[in-house]
Enzyme design. Structure first.
Site, PDB file in Angstrom:
ATOM      1  N   ASN A  81       0.849  -1.280   0.082  1.00  0.00           N
ATOM      2  CA  ASN A  81      -0.008   0.021   0.060  1.00  0.00           C
ATOM      3  C   ASN A  81       0.897   1.268   0.046  1.00  0.00           C
ATOM      4  O   ASN A  81       0.544   2.198  -0.496  1.00  0.00           O
ATOM      5  CB  ASN A  81      -0.974  -0.190   1.162  1.00  0.00           C
ATOM      6  CG  ASN A  81      -2.103  -0.814   0.979  1.00  0.00           C
ATOM      7  OD1 ASN A  81      -3.065  -0.319   0.210  1.00  0.00           O
ATOM      8  ND2 ASN A  81      -2.153  -1.988   1.657  1.00  0.00           N
ATOM      9  N   LEU A 136      -3.354   2.050  18.457  1.00  0.00           N
ATOM     10  CA  LEU A 136      -2.774   3.450  18.879  1.00  0.00           C
ATOM     11  C   LEU A 136      -3.534   3.909  20.108  1.00  0.00           C
ATOM     12  O   LEU A 136      -4.532   3.756  20.245  1.00  0.00           O
ATOM     13  CB  LEU A 136      -2.840   4.259  17.634  1.00  0.00           C
ATOM     14  CG  LEU A 136      -2.153   4.037  16.567  1.00  0.00           C
ATOM     15  CD1 LEU A 136      -2.477   4.779  15.215  1.00  0.00           C
ATOM     16  CD2 LEU A 136      -0.561   4.037  16.637  1.00  0.00           C
ATOM     17  N   HIS A 181      -8.424  -1.061   5.568  1.00  0.00           N
ATOM     18  CA  HIS A 181      -8.735  -2.478   6.160  1.00  0.00           C
ATOM     19  C   HIS A 181      -9.365  -3.294   4.842  1.00  0.00           C
ATOM     20  O   HIS A 181     -10.179  -2.876   4.428  1.00  0.00           O
ATOM     21  CB  HIS A 181      -9.839  -2.045   7.305  1.00  0.00           C
ATOM     22  CG  HIS A 181     -10.086  -3.206   8.241  1.00  0.00           C
ATOM     23  ND1 HIS A 181      -9.608  -3.860   8.996  1.00  0.00           N
ATOM     24  CD2 HIS A 181     -11.354  -4.135   7.919  1.00  0.00           C
ATOM     25  CE1 HIS A 181     -10.272  -5.203   9.501  1.00  0.00           C
ATOM     26  NE2 HIS A 181     -11.148  -5.285   9.016  1.00  0.00           N
ATOM     27  N   GLU A 211     -11.383   6.557  18.212  1.00  0.00           N
ATOM     28  CA  GLU A 211     -10.632   5.808  19.262  1.00  0.00           C
ATOM     29  C   GLU A 211     -11.074   4.181  19.388  1.00  0.00           C
ATOM     30  O   GLU A 211     -10.675   3.366  20.136  1.00  0.00           O
ATOM     31  CB  GLU A 211     -11.082   6.245  20.719  1.00  0.00           C
ATOM     32  CG  GLU A 211     -12.399   6.278  20.874  1.00  0.00           C
ATOM     33  CD  GLU A 211     -13.413   7.504  20.098  1.00  0.00           C
ATOM     34  OE1 GLU A 211     -14.454   7.283  19.896  1.00  0.00           O
ATOM     35  OE2 GLU A 211     -12.548   8.307  19.607  1.00  0.00           O
TER      36      GLU A 211
HETATM   37  C1  GRF Z   1      -3.501  -4.894   4.029  1.00  0.00           C
HETATM   38  O1  GRF Z   1      -4.173  -5.868   3.805  1.00  0.00           O
HETATM   39  C2  GRF Z   1      -4.107  -3.918   4.737  1.00  0.00           C
HETATM   40  O2  GRF Z   1      -5.555  -3.975   4.377  1.00  0.00           O
HETATM   41  C3  GRF Z   1      -3.840  -4.318   6.149  1.00  0.00           C
HETATM   42  O3  GRF Z   1      -2.654  -5.042   6.018  1.00  0.00           O
HETATM   43  C4  GRF Z   1      -2.183  -5.252   4.837  1.00  0.00           C
HETATM   44  C5  GRF Z   1      -1.010  -4.487   4.390  1.00  0.00           C
HETATM   45  O4  GRF Z   1      -0.393  -4.987   3.329  1.00  0.00           O
HETATM   46  N1  GRF Z   1      -4.468  -3.454   7.093  1.00  0.00           N
HETATM   47  P1  GRF Z   1       0.750  -4.048   2.874  1.00  0.00           P
HETATM   48  O5  GRF Z   1       1.701  -4.224   3.763  1.00  0.00           O
HETATM   49  O6  GRF Z   1       0.415  -2.675   2.278  1.00  0.00           O
HETATM   50  O7  GRF Z   1       1.235  -4.808   1.555  1.00  0.00           O
END
Ligand code: GRF
Length: 218
Positions: free
Chosen positions: A16, A94, A110, A143
């Site tokens: 990501n 967090l 998510h 939160e």
């Molecule tokens: C993704 O599936 C995201 O939705 C989740 O953790 C994963 C991260 O993947 N919170 P990357 O490290 O960005 O490849």
């Protein structure tokens, strides 16, 4: 044009993060990654950040009390003049120390269509529940766990022979579209938060908030 300064927090491979870096480099969004922070030394995100010429900082969490740890994160983010925090697979909860420091300026991604399947193992939860459609959500962090106002979502089909890996991969491809899109809306100030709803300003029929995967677009 002033670029919105992003701080990306990750624990894993950082795909990501890569999508965000690529969107910034392509000038598809008026933003720049000011710092990448990881809590694990082998997080691929650190290498991706460095390869893009971005400061990449390891802040190990072992043995550090949560609030103290979060204060270290806030310090790094402030030092790099971060305006928007992007959680991208950052596998830590967090504390209020962090949430208050960047209140309403933290996004998370998510791998489910929230509010369905919050928390850990979202893809496994979706398969166990037998849903025919799942997807991903970029939301503002509050939160709660995965409870904040929803900014962008994308849907994907769940196929009969899917397992956690195949469904995760289909969702991840949509994550890579959604996160840059959400940051772009944020950077352009094209949103307002009213209670749990995020309203996005744009042309009529603007697909900004909901990205249907090709399989679902009919
Ligand atoms: C993704 O599936 C995201 O939705 C989740 O953790 C994963 C991260 O993947 N919170 P990357 O490290 O960005 O490849």
């Amino acid at each position: 044009m002033t670029l919105l300064r992003l701080g990306v927090l990750a624990s894993g491979s950082g795909s990501n993060l890569q999508a965000i870096l690529d969107a910034c480099a392509a000038k598809a969004i008026p933003a720049q990654v000011a710092v990448v922070i990881a809590n694990l030394p082998d997080a691929g995100a650190l290498e991706r950040g460095r390869a893009a010429g971005v400061p990449a900082v390891l802040v190990p969490h072992q043995g550090v009390p949560r609030e103290q740890y979060d204060a270290l994160l806030v310090d790094q983010l402030r030092r790099n003049q971060v305006e928007l925090v992007c959680l991208a697979g950052f596998m830590r909860l967090l504390s209020p120390v962090f949430l208050q420091a960047f209140q309403n300026n933290i996004l998370n991604i998510h791998p489910s269509l929230l509010p369905a399947f919050p928390g850990l193992h979202a893809v496994r939860q979706a398969l166990a529940a037998g849903v025919r459609v799942s997807g991903c959500t970029v939301h503002v962090v509050d939160e709660g766990t995965d409870t904040g106002p929803v900014l962008v979502q994308a849907a994907v089909p769940v196929l009969d022979d899917d397992d956690e890996d195949t469904l995760s991969a289909r969702i991840l491809a949509q994550e890579h579209r959604c996160y840059p899109r959400a940051i772009g809306l944020w950077a352009e100030g094209r949103y307002s938060i009213e209670g749990r709803r995020v309203r996005v300003r744009g042309a009529a029929g603007d697909p900004a908030r909901t990205l249907a995967a090709p399989e679902l677009s009919g």
